[in-house]
Design an enzyme around this catalytic site. Structure first.
Site, PDB file in Angstrom:
ATOM      1  N   GLU A 209      -3.759  -0.987  -2.153  1.00 50.68           N
ATOM      2  CA  GLU A 209      -3.434  -0.172  -3.644  1.00 50.68           C
ATOM      3  C   GLU A 209      -2.393   0.720  -2.911  1.00 50.68           C
ATOM      4  O   GLU A 209      -1.880   1.003  -2.042  1.00 50.68           O
ATOM      5  CB  GLU A 209      -4.628   1.008  -4.229  1.00 50.68           C
ATOM      6  N   HIS A 247      -6.767   6.135  -9.832  1.00 55.56           N
ATOM      7  CA  HIS A 247      -7.893   7.230  -8.770  1.00 55.56           C
ATOM      8  C   HIS A 247      -8.157   7.654  -7.974  1.00 55.56           C
ATOM      9  O   HIS A 247      -7.404   6.749  -6.337  1.00 55.56           O
ATOM     10  CB  HIS A 247      -9.131   6.069  -9.263  1.00 55.56           C
TER      11      HIS A 247
END
Length: 301
Positions: A209, A247
């Site tokens: 990510e 997140h």
């Protein structure tokens, strides 16, 4: 020494918490040998046939050696629960909880290092060895036994890529979500090495990510140490620059620790993968095709 197998004795800390009540029986149904649950003040209960104790020491006194503990406790209780497990001699911790205070994790990881304890998470889906062992919240339906190892910072993308592989007839050897809070226990490098040494694993999928420098460090490690084929997928490549997105752990400013303005960006990670000669697919659906090509080369070679 890592010990993740169908013979491992597993404890659930926070078994009476909502997630613990849901997932402990699911793990048990999958074949995980859950020998006890622990929740302070809740001892004496039986949940789906699992005896609940107030303390880890009490559980060990009743059931014997425990190899792994899975933590579903609230964020501010994670440090105490984890230290209790380590003190009792448990050397493999899987922390599902999201949002553990960073200073608590610093304290925990110092103790883990001193005692050679392996920590997965926090904010992790855990680990699954398809057909043998489930530790955490992976949806078993998406997995089947095979030779593809997956290590990931993301939860849902892990499930998606595993499902793509399963639908293509490519099973998985071991799948690990290392967690995506700001500070996590085990790293990409540790699990890459474990998968490198795992006899069942032939190919490795790395799911990264944006945010932080985990992928850059993993890419360098792959180029220096890993011999097995590795393919990567990077989430967040189309995110607007200069805007914190994602997140938990993906919300890491790239300026921290004087690592420079580019560390943590998609460009930085893609450049690191390119330098390490790690192919990066654009979509999860492309992973099976890449693995099939590599497998054909291995078989012919």
């Amino acid at each position: 020494m890592m010990n993740f197998s169908s013979n491992s004795n597993v404890l659930i800390q926070g078994i009476t918490d909502p997630l613990g009540r849901i997932y402990a029986p699911r793990m048990q149904k999958y074949g995980t040998r859950i020998v006890a649950g622990v929740d302070p003040g809740q001892g004496g209960q039986i949940i789906q046939g699992i005896a609940v104790y107030d303390m880890v020491e009490q559980a060990i006194a009743q059931v014997g050696t425990i190899d792994i503990t899975v933590l579903f406790v609230p964020p501010y209780a994670v440090l105490d629960a984890a230290l209790e497990a380590i003190t009792a001699g448990i050397r493999q911790l899987v922390i599902i909880t999201e949002g553990v205070p960073p200073l608590d994790m610093v304290h925990l990881l110092r103790q883990a290092e001193a005692t050679e304890t392996l920590v997965i998470g926090p904010n992790a889906p855990g680990l699954i060895i398809p057909g043998q062992l489930l530790l955490g919240i992976h949806p078993p339906l998406f997995y089947q036994p095979g030779s593809v190892g997956i290590v990931s910072r993301s939860s849902t993308l892990t499930y998606e890529i595993a499902w793509e592989l399963t639908q293509a007839g490519l099973g998985q050897s071991m799948v690990i979500g290392i967690g995506s809070d700001r500070i996590v226990g085990s790293s990409f490098q540790q699990w890459l090495q474990i998968l490198e040494e795992d006899d069942r694993t032939e190919v490795i999928v790395l799911i990264g990510e944006i945010g932080g420098d985990s992928e850059e460090m993993a890419a360098q490690y792959v180029s220096e140490v890993i011999d097995k084929p590795v393919v990567a997928y990077l989430a967040g490549r189309t995110a607007p620059k200069g805007q914190s997105m994602g997140h938990a752990g993906a919300i890491i400013a790239s300026l921290i620790a004087d690592m420079g303005t580019d560390i943590g960006t998609a460009e930085s990670k893609l450049a690191a993968f390119k330098q390490a000669k790690i192919p990066v697919v654009n979509r999860p659906s492309q992973v099976p095709d890449w693995i099939k090509k590599v497998s054909n080369k291995i078989n012919k070679g």
